[in-house]
Structure formats: structure tokens, C-alpha cells
Design an enzyme around this catalytic site. Structure first.
Site, PDB file in Angstrom:
ATOM      1  CD  GLU B  37      72.639  11.143  12.251  1.00 23.36           C
ATOM      2  OE1 GLU B  37      71.554  10.986  11.678  1.00 23.36           O
ATOM      3  OE2 GLU B  37      72.776  11.181  13.478  1.00 23.36           O
ATOM      4  CG  ASP B  48      73.624  14.350  20.840  1.00 24.68           C
ATOM      5  OD1 ASP B  48      72.845  13.390  20.939  1.00 24.68           O
ATOM      6  OD2 ASP B  48      74.810  14.323  21.220  1.00 24.68           O
ATOM      7  CE  LYS B  52      74.571  12.196  23.923  1.00 24.17           C
ATOM      8  NZ  LYS B  52      75.552  12.202  22.801  1.00 24.17           N
ATOM      9  N   GLY B 151      80.380   4.924  17.438  1.00 25.02           N
ATOM     10  CA  GLY B 151      80.863   3.642  16.946  1.00 25.02           C
ATOM     11  C   GLY B 151      79.952   2.496  17.344  1.00 25.02           C
TER      12      GLY B 151
END
Lengths: 275, 275
Positions: B37, B48, B52, B151
């Protein structure tokens, strides 16, 4: 779906690949280590993998695939020379269970045989007695599920996990995944399977042989990708890698090649997968 | 549990590994391709992956692990020189989320940082924007689950799969897996994490430097596995790979090294995992 679903044969092939050992030597070591049974037929001739291919094809395509529907070829004839050829192509050799849905979506195939796969393919790094199932679909892309393919504790863990799931389902009054055959797709015979082939021929080392061989491929509609010829004392070895062709067309080609005076023998035929 | 759980950073590191590019160049390509991004902070600084890691640690150990419990280090300072060092050790570099249960079973740790892993490790062949979670347990051995980490279609497929599961559960009056924290294990701080380290030092190229450096390691109880020294114009680079030591001991060592006159700088500190 491409799967390495038999730990014994993967151990043997990995040993051949990493040490240059022949099949018998690698089998002997697998037997000594307790990976191979006294009669290793079910493993090395691909019967165990074929049964698993039938189950996996059923799950993948919601279609009943019987053991008789699965084409089966063992790995007892894979040689150290095949591994050398594979290395030259940037490949290794695995005994694969391959279940595919045709591009038109109307039919499926299931087969077990040794095959060359590129070293960059995730399955190429599945070593020793490990197993893995590699799945490719339109929506989810490439997935792989990897784990031990043999051994007391992993087997006990898997069986116990299934038992716990059954108990949970019974307690909650539900059922787990069952056989699902609603799609009822046609199961195509091996002759319709389309893939690439790596063919090693022993030929006479004289002018015109390559032209003869190439003509036979052309007559059967099998397009050649690369050819490599190596001479030695009046004999030569000719390695042909084809573009994608049907199994039926390849078989017709090989039959015709065997009839050529200049072809002394077909040293090996190996499918090339996972590209 | 070792996981590659961020597709953007794996793409960047894979690019650096395969082309020798620097971090900025690889990031620029990831941005151009839409993998990164405009503000890549959440990815490249490991936020991120840390989120997780907290979720995965909770699932793995039935223990509530909060984001604040996860040690986090980004991958913006990984250099082409680090990749060269990794190659010399037969390793590559990945941004890993690592969740471990201590050997005594009483506590867990969760952390995200770049690390060297051997090329033979299944995670080493996770390329591009793919993700994988590698799990090792007593009973089941080594397992790996691999798939696309980015994706539109794969994301849609995963979300749709979850929705179908929720619908099935509602119809049958059951629930899917929920948060489970019954084990309530202690979450240890980073200082207690034990692993191996690859440390690159820029030192003066004169007698006695190695003895000084080795003494500092010994004083902090960090045992040295291998040392490699390379001189260049009065300066030298010293690469030390340690045996397993706690993060606290390693930090103490590095602090003391920085105070040595003969140590010009600590070029990089990289953990070595998955051996």
C-alpha cells in the site's frame, strides 16, 4: 491436485536423489529403517497411492472415482540416470497422485506414476517420508497441506483427531463431511490425459536418425520442445522433451519408435508435471 | 509455530533474495505491482504479522495472547549484505511470526521479526506473496499449511468459505471453533526467548580484537558456535554465530560490545530459526 501420498516411496526417491543411489539400494535402506515392509509391493507399485488418489479425487470433484478408474504405474523402474536427466532439466522425480478436472469442467482423471517436477515447485521440497497434497483451483489459487507420511505418533495423532471429531459430531447431533458424488462427472480413461513427456532413446549414432525420430513424433501429432543428443562409441542417447500431448498419442509414438531399426531401445519415458 | 503470514513482506524479501536488490528497490516494485500500500507501515513494520501471531498463538495454545504480548520488529533494516551472509550459512531470510510453548509447557511466547532459516526448511521455499504456517508438535510432527497471502480471488474464496461454514453451523444448530483460553498459560516476555543469533560487527583489524569480543560473549554466558573474520584496509568484519541463548543475554552482550573501542559498530543482529 498433485499429491505425494506415500511416505515409503518418497523416502526411496529422496534417497536416490540426494545420494545418487539406485532403486534397490534405496529400498534396502528404507527396509532397514522400517519405512518399507518386507513385501513393499503395495507401496512401490503405487497401489497405496492409487487408493488415496481415488479418495482425493472423490473429495475434490464430488464424483465417485473407483480404484479401477485410477491409472497406476509404480516407481521400481526409476533409475539413477533418470535422476541425472531430471537434474539437467532443473527437476526432481516424485511418485505423484494426480487428479485433474478437464478444462471444460465435464470430466475428471486420476492417475499415479513417477514424474519430473521443477525444483521450484512446492512439492519438490517434500523430503524423506513426508507427504503433501498440492491443490490448485480458480478461486483459491495454489494451496499445499504438508505433514508426516509415516510413523507411530503422527498416525495415532491423526486417528485420534478423527475419533474426537466423530464424538463431537455425535454429541451435537451433526455429521462430518461424507461421501459427496452429486457432480457425477465422467471419469476419463488414461489415453485422454494430456501432459508433457521426457523420453530417453538409445539410438544408432549415424546421420538421419534424428530426422527419422522427429518424423515419428510429427506423424503422431506430438510436438517436440527440446532434443538433446549425446554420442558414445557408435551408439547415441537421444533425449526428447515434448510439448503437451495426450497419453494415447504418446503411446502411439513410442510404439512406432520401437519399430525403427535405428532405435535400439526406449530407455525411459517420464511425464513432466507441475510446470 | 513458525509462520510467514504477510504476503507483502514475503514478496519484498523474496525479491531481495532472488535479485540482490536492496529493501527500497524491492519495496518500490511491490508498490508498483499493488502488493504494498501507499503507506506500507502495517506490513513492513510487522504490525499485521503481530496481530496474526496473537491470533495463532491463542489457537495453538488455548491461551489469550494480546497484541501487546507480541514482540515486534519490522524488516526495513534487512540489507543485501544480510542476504549474502544468509547464503553463506545455507539460509534465506524471512519475516517470521513465531509462537512457542516453553519446554516445561508452562508458558508461551509470541514474536515477529526477520530471521535466517535454512534453505532446507519447508518455509524457505514459500516464494512471492505466498503465506504458510509451519507447526511442530510432539504427536503430529511437522505440518505446513500453504496458500496465497494476497489477491482478490483467494481472499474472496476464503471469506466465502467462512460464510458457508457459518451458514452450515446455524442450520445444524452448532457452532464452529471459537476462542479457547482454558489453558491460560503465562505469556513470557521477549527477554526469556531462547534462540541462536547471527551478529555482524565492524571492528578494527588489529591483534586482540577477537579475544576482546569473545570475552564479552563469555561474560554474558552466550556461547559462540562459529566466528568468521574478514579484513579490509585496517577495518575488519567479524561474523559471530552463537549457540542458543536468551534474548536478555544477547542484548546484554551487544550493549557491552558497543562499548568496546575496537568495535566500530554492530552492522546487524539476526536470529537464526527453524534448525
Amino acid at each position: 491436485m498433485l499429491g505425494i501420498v506415500n511416505g515409503t516411496t518418497n523416502f526411496i526417491l529422496d534417497k536416490m536423489d540426494s545420494t545418487g543411489a539406485g532403486y534397490q539400494e534405496a529400498l534396502d535402506e528404507a527396509t532397514a529403517l522400517g519405512y518399507a515392509e518386507a513385501d513393499p509391493t503395495a507401496d512401490v507399485e503405487g497401489f497405496d497411492a492409487a487408493a488415496k488418489a481415488a479418495i482425493l479425487a472423490g473429495i475434490a470433484f464430488h464424483t465417485r472415482v473407483r480404484l479401477d478408474d485410477v491409472y497406476r504405474e509404480g516407481m521400481t523402474e526409476v533409475t539413477a540416470a533418470d535422476f541425472a536427466s531430471a537434474k539437467e532439466m532443473g527437476c526432481t522425480i516424485k511418485l505423484l497422485a494426480i487428479c485433474e478436472r478437464a478444462a471444460d469442467g465435464e470430466s475428471v482423471t486420476a492417475r499415479v506414476h513417477p514424474a519430473m517436477i521443477p525444483l521450484t515447485h512446492p512439492l519438490a521440497s517434500v523430503r524423506g517420508a513426508y507427504n503433501a497434497v498440492f491443490v490448485e483451483s480458480d478461486a483459491s489459487g495454489q494451496l499445499m497441506f504438508y505433514g508426516p507420511g509415516a510413523g507411530g505418533a503422527p498416525t495415532a495423532s491423526a486417528v485420534l483427531g478423527d475419533l474426537v471429531a466423530v464424538c463431537r459430531n455425535r454429541l451435537s447431533g451433526t455429521t462430518g463431511p461424507g461421501e459427496s458424488a452429486y457432480a457425477a462427472l465422467r471419469v476419463s480413461p488414461m489415453g485422454e490425459v494430456v501432459t508433457r513427456y521426457h523420453i530417453s532413446l538409445d539410438v544408432a549414432d549415424k546421420p538421419g536418425v534424428l530426422a527419422q525420430v522427429a518424423t515419428v513424433f510429427a506423424e503422431h501429432g506430438v510436438s517436440i520442445d527440446t532434443v538433446r543428443q549425446q554420442g558414445k562409441d557408435g551408439e547415441a542417447s537421444l533425449v526428447v522433451v515434448t510439448h503437451r500431448a495426450s497419453d494415447a498419442a504418446l503411446n502411439g509414438t513410442v510404439e512406432a519408435l520401437r519399430k525403427l531399426d535405428t532405435v535400439r531401445g526406449v530407455a525411459s519415458i517420464m511425464r513432466v508435471e507441475g510446470e
